[in-house]
Motif scaffolding. Structure first.
Motif, PDB file in Angstrom:
ATOM      1  N   CYS A 197       0.883  -1.393   0.274  1.00 48.36           N
ATOM      2  CA  CYS A 197       0.087   0.153   0.244  1.00 48.36           C
ATOM      3  C   CYS A 197       0.418   1.230   0.194  1.00 48.36           C
ATOM      4  O   CYS A 197       0.133   2.739  -0.156  1.00 48.36           O
ATOM      5  CB  CYS A 197      -0.924  -0.055   1.461  1.00 48.36           C
ATOM      6  N   ILE A 239      -5.476   4.891  -2.454  1.00 50.84           N
ATOM      7  CA  ILE A 239      -5.375   3.589  -1.444  1.00 50.84           C
ATOM      8  C   ILE A 239      -4.596   4.215   0.075  1.00 50.84           C
ATOM      9  O   ILE A 239      -3.605   4.999  -0.584  1.00 50.84           O
ATOM     10  CB  ILE A 239      -4.909   3.059  -1.972  1.00 50.84           C
ATOM     11  N   LEU A 283      -2.933   3.473   4.273  1.00 49.74           N
ATOM     12  CA  LEU A 283      -3.792   2.567   4.597  1.00 49.74           C
ATOM     13  C   LEU A 283      -2.994   3.187   5.993  1.00 49.74           C
ATOM     14  O   LEU A 283      -2.172   3.605   6.259  1.00 49.74           O
ATOM     15  CB  LEU A 283      -1.848   1.254   4.742  1.00 49.74           C
ATOM     16  N   ILE A 302      -9.919  -0.622   3.059  1.00 48.38           N
ATOM     17  CA  ILE A 302      -8.499  -1.166   2.878  1.00 48.38           C
ATOM     18  C   ILE A 302      -9.114  -2.748   4.082  1.00 48.38           C
ATOM     19  O   ILE A 302      -8.961  -2.454   4.683  1.00 48.38           O
ATOM     20  CB  ILE A 302      -7.110  -1.104   2.756  1.00 48.38           C
TER      21      ILE A 302
END
Ligand code: ADP
Length: 398
Positions: free
Chosen positions: A344, A352, A354, A377
């Motif tokens: 990620c 995206i 994380l 996620i």
């Protein structure tokens, strides 16, 4: 109804007995070394101690006989008689283009399964042996075949056809089939449930990262692209499989190293991937430890693995315009905090992000970020057996 789920490999047999009333596992186990000296069953009934039954097992029929005996054993069994098994669900690796869904097994299906052997010469024969053994030992119990390839039968032709002479597709069925379908289907459905959104509205990328590894683009609940291909060799770099390589490399090494077709096939399947690069191990725990101790090739193998996953995620983001959810599953995906972080890392460009603190989980369902504007996620332990049991129940009840 209790459903017995069977997954036969060439020398192994995994099984679970599931009570579908509450989807509880009543018993499970593993038979190892079928047809080899030292064969044994490791059997556990839920709530009881594991037992190991060591006995010669020349074939899958004998293995299954011992499994059934274990299930009804008065001391360590889970049920009183075989009549309490309502149906059997079999995992079958390759269903070719014939099976887009699970099926009740009858003679016509057996014939079609035999036709698929050519496409999966290593995997389908043991699956078929398992079905034959069950038919002999439980002739009146309905059986269902659940295919690794079925979920991917929704992939559009422009994604599954290879840019080779078209006749090869027509003559031999050379195309992308994809694998791990049962797992990609399970985790994508579970992701929608966890996010409390209808799956029809979601674009999901599922990363099944185990010894074998594949990524899947799931749009509205349907697979529209996946990284494995005609065989499970395509796509990501895996434990021992190469994944994508320039096809011209193959005749080149065959000539330079004087390898036969079988030898080069063995090299690509068993000696490549992160094992080939690191020269140490195919197991990510070993690689992470070696990399932490300064081993450069182990570090390189991990970087290559993560970069490949990243590239597929990026490609699937482009195919689907955006990704609502990114799911990690299987041995590495469920357990490796650092691999998820590396994958990620620097993917903010495709939304995206994380949360490194929420990422500190292993082997349990979790959502790894709270920011609702970015891609969710998730970690979702896969459960192919439950998926097989659900399909089996559905077909048997029809
Ligand atoms: P398969 O079913 O394809 O054999 P699994 O899904 O069981 O594979 O995944 C096995 C892999 O998971 C192992 O090879 C190992 O690399 C990885 N794995 C398991 N636990 C961990 C962990 N705690 N950290 C990193 N990797 C792990």
């Amino acid at each position: 109804m209790n459903i017995l789920v069977i997954n036969c490999g060439s020398s192994s047999l995994k099984y679970q007995l599931i009570d579908m009333e509450n989807e509880e596992v009543l018993a499970k186990g593993l038979v190892e070394r079928i047809g080899i000296e030292g064969s044994r069953v490791k059997h556990t009934t839920t709530g009881k101690e594991e037992v190991i039954i060591e006995e010669p097992m020349p074939d899958h029929r004998k293995a299954l006989e011992l499994v059934l005996n274990a299930l009804v054993d008065t001391n360590y069994g889970a049920i009183e008689s075989m009549d309490e098994i309502g149906a059997v669900g079999h995992r079958v690796v390759h269903g070719g283009e014939k099976f887009a869904n699970s099926v009740l097994i009858d003679d016509a299906v057996m014939e079609a399964l035999n036709d698929c052997i050519e496409l999966a010469p290593l995997h389908n024969p043991p699956n078929i042996m398992g079905i034959e053994a069950c038919k002999e030992l439980m002739p009146n119990t309905p059986m269902v075949g659940v295919f690794d390839t079925a979920f991917h039968q929704t992939i559009p032709m422009s994604n599954y056809i290879y840019p080779l002479p078209y006749e090869l597709y027509e003559k031999y069925g050379i195309r992308k089939y994809g694998f791990h379908g049962t797992s990609h289907k399970y985790v994508s459905q579970r992701a929608a449930e966890m996010l409390d959104k209808p799956i029809e509205e979601l674009n999901i990328v599922t990363c099944h990262l185990g010894n074998g590894a594949s990524v899947c683009a799931v749009q509205g609940g349907k697979s529209i692209e996946t990284s494995m291909g005609f065989t499970p060799l395509e796509g990501l770099a895996m434990g021992t499989r190469s994944g994508d390589v320039d096809p011209a490399v193959i005749p080149f090494i065959m000539e330079k190293e004087g390898l036969t077709f079988d030898e080069v096939n063995e090299m690509l399947n068993k000696k490549s991937g992160v094992l080939g690069i690191s020269g140490i191990s195919s197991d990510f725990r070993d690689l992470e430890e070696a990399a932490a101790n300064g081993n450069k090739r182990a570090k390189l193998a991990l970087e290559l693995f993560c970069n490949r996953v990243k590239k597929y995620i990026g490609a699937y983001a482009a195919l689907m315009c955006n990704i609502d959810a990114l799911v990690f599953t299987a041995g590495i995906g469920e357990n490796s905090i650092s691999i998820r972080e590396q994958i990620c890392d620097d993917l903010e460009c495709i939304n995206i992000k994380l949360d490194k603190e929420l990422n500190q989980v292993r082997g349990e369902e979790a959502i790894l970020n709270k920011d609702l504007t970015s891609t969710s996620i998730l970690v979702i332990p896969t459960n192919e057996e439950l998926m097989i049991a659900r399909d089996t129940l559905e077909l048997v009840e029809k």
